[in-house]
Design an enzyme around this catalytic site. Structure first.
Site: not given
Ligand code: NAD
Ligand code: TYD
Length: 337
Positions: A33, A35, A59, A125-127, A152, A156, A191, A209
């Protein structure tokens, strides 16, 4: 067995590292990572001295370092989480998303190919599928065309296509997982769910939002970790698996649930200008993964309750985060509230 986890200092990667270190004492788990603002190692204080855990700061886009590390360590498996992950940040600063999510993934693919890893699991991600309308009978399947709407999700989707191409062209063994929104411990407080918990606890306004009607499909992070573990071991080479547990909620429902559990007033809700290109609805059809033997173990209502409890009991983790650089991010994103 050597398993490299990238992004293991972040939310989902961090939970996955802990899950793997505890479940497989016979395997060596490497956490690579950079960091960034989203990564921290304090979450790993319970495993940091375990013999089967090792941290490497690097990185993923640093080709020389990554190639050398792979040559030296000869990893058997790679599970790739490292990414820039926040949609709002991708709208204001898209470039780093291409750098890390696209170019960084390509470097990892080259390194994995060079040492013939047994499998590369790409956590997506599903996005990448874009969004759905409010018809509750429609879901994303693995055959839904990719139609990402944010920088984003476009980054992906690009990385998903590179993983596919390395499989088709060079025969790299791989799986791609596409999960819905996760929630649970160590979720970074930018988030929706952890942002709402931390703001409500401080009696601060919660920015929702638009009209709050957008729908997300929520899955507990440990159910996601179990799904990735299963795909790593049992996934059919070259296949994509959607991950989700049919827990659709509007954003307003989520915020109201948290406010109710914390015993606060809904006056804390503040409707703010909508996110640009805001995806309307995500919903996953997980049939293909279920056929591998996966079922979620968390029900959303108890999962969110336990998560709120976790944030109450673990202020040491997130209060430290929101006191630093995060303040500047919040003001830039939302203004003074
Ligand atoms: P996060 O932002 O919490 O963590 C990302 C991590 O990657 C961090 O520890 C960061 O330091 C590290 N990182 C960033 N750039 C880097 C680099 N250049 N080299 C090495 N490390 C690096 O993200 P998350 O929410 O844990 O998501 C993790 C993965 O899961 C992502 O690929 C995301 O697309 C995917 N994902 C997330 C969600 C969600 O709901 N959060 C859902 C589906 C998929
Ligand atoms: P988020 O947690 O950023 O995840 P994602 O955009 O990947 O789904 O947002 C979840 C939902 O919440 C999204 O529809 C945007 C909304 N949202 C708000 O309404 N207010 C906020 O401050 C944030 C961060 C998200």
């Amino acid at each position: 067995m050597k398993i490299l986890v990238t992004g293991g200092a972040g939310f989902i990667g961090g939970n996955f590292v802990q899950y793997m270190v505890n479940k497989y004492p016979e395997h060596m788990i490497y956490n690579l990572d950079l960091l960034t603002y989203a990564g921290d190692l304090t979450k790993h204080r319970d495993i940091e001295h375990d013999e089967n855990y090792r941290f490497v700061k690097a990185d993923i886009a640093d080709r020389a370092t990554i190639m050398e590390l792979f040559e030296t360590e000869q990893f058997d498996y790679v599970v790739h989480f490292a990414a820039e992950s926040h949609v709002d940040r991708s709208i204001t600063e898209p470039e780093i998303f291409i750098q890390t999510n696209v170019l960084g993934t390509q470097v990892l693919l080259d390194a994995a190919k060079a040492i013939n890893v047994k499998k590369f699991v790409h956590v997506s991600t599903d996005e990448v599928y874009g969004d759905l309308d409010f018809d509750p009978t429609t879901f994303f399947t693995e055959d839904t065309p990719l139609a990402p709407n944010s920088p984003y999700s476009a980054s992906k989707a690009s990385s998903d296509l590179l993983v596919r191409a390395y499989h088709e062209t060079y025969g790299l063994p791989m799986n791609i997982t596409r999960c819905s929104n996760n929630y649970g411990p160590f979720h970074f407080p930018e988030k929706l769910i952890p942002l709402t918990i931390s703001r409500v606890l401080a009696d601060q306004k919660v920015p929702v939002y638009g009209n709050g009607a957008n729908v997300r499909d929520w899955l507990h992070v440990l159910d996601h970790c179990a799904a990735i573990d299963l795909v790593l071991h049992k996934g059919e080479n070259g296949e994509v698996y959607n991950v989700g547990g049919h827990n659709e909620r509007t954003n307003l429902e989520i915020v109201k649930t948290i406010i109710a559990q914390l015993g606060k007033s809904e006056d804390l809700i503040e409707f703010v200008t909508d996110r640009l290109g805001h995806d309307l609805r995500y919903a996953i059809d997980p049939t293909k993964l279920e056929a591998l033997g996966w079922q979620p173990t968390y029900n959303f209502d108890t999962g969110i309750e336990q998560t709120i409890e976790w944030y109450l009991e673990n202020k040491w983790w997130w209060e430290n985060i929101i006191s630093g650089e995060y303040q500047q991010y919040f003001e830039k994103q939302y203004g003074n509230r």
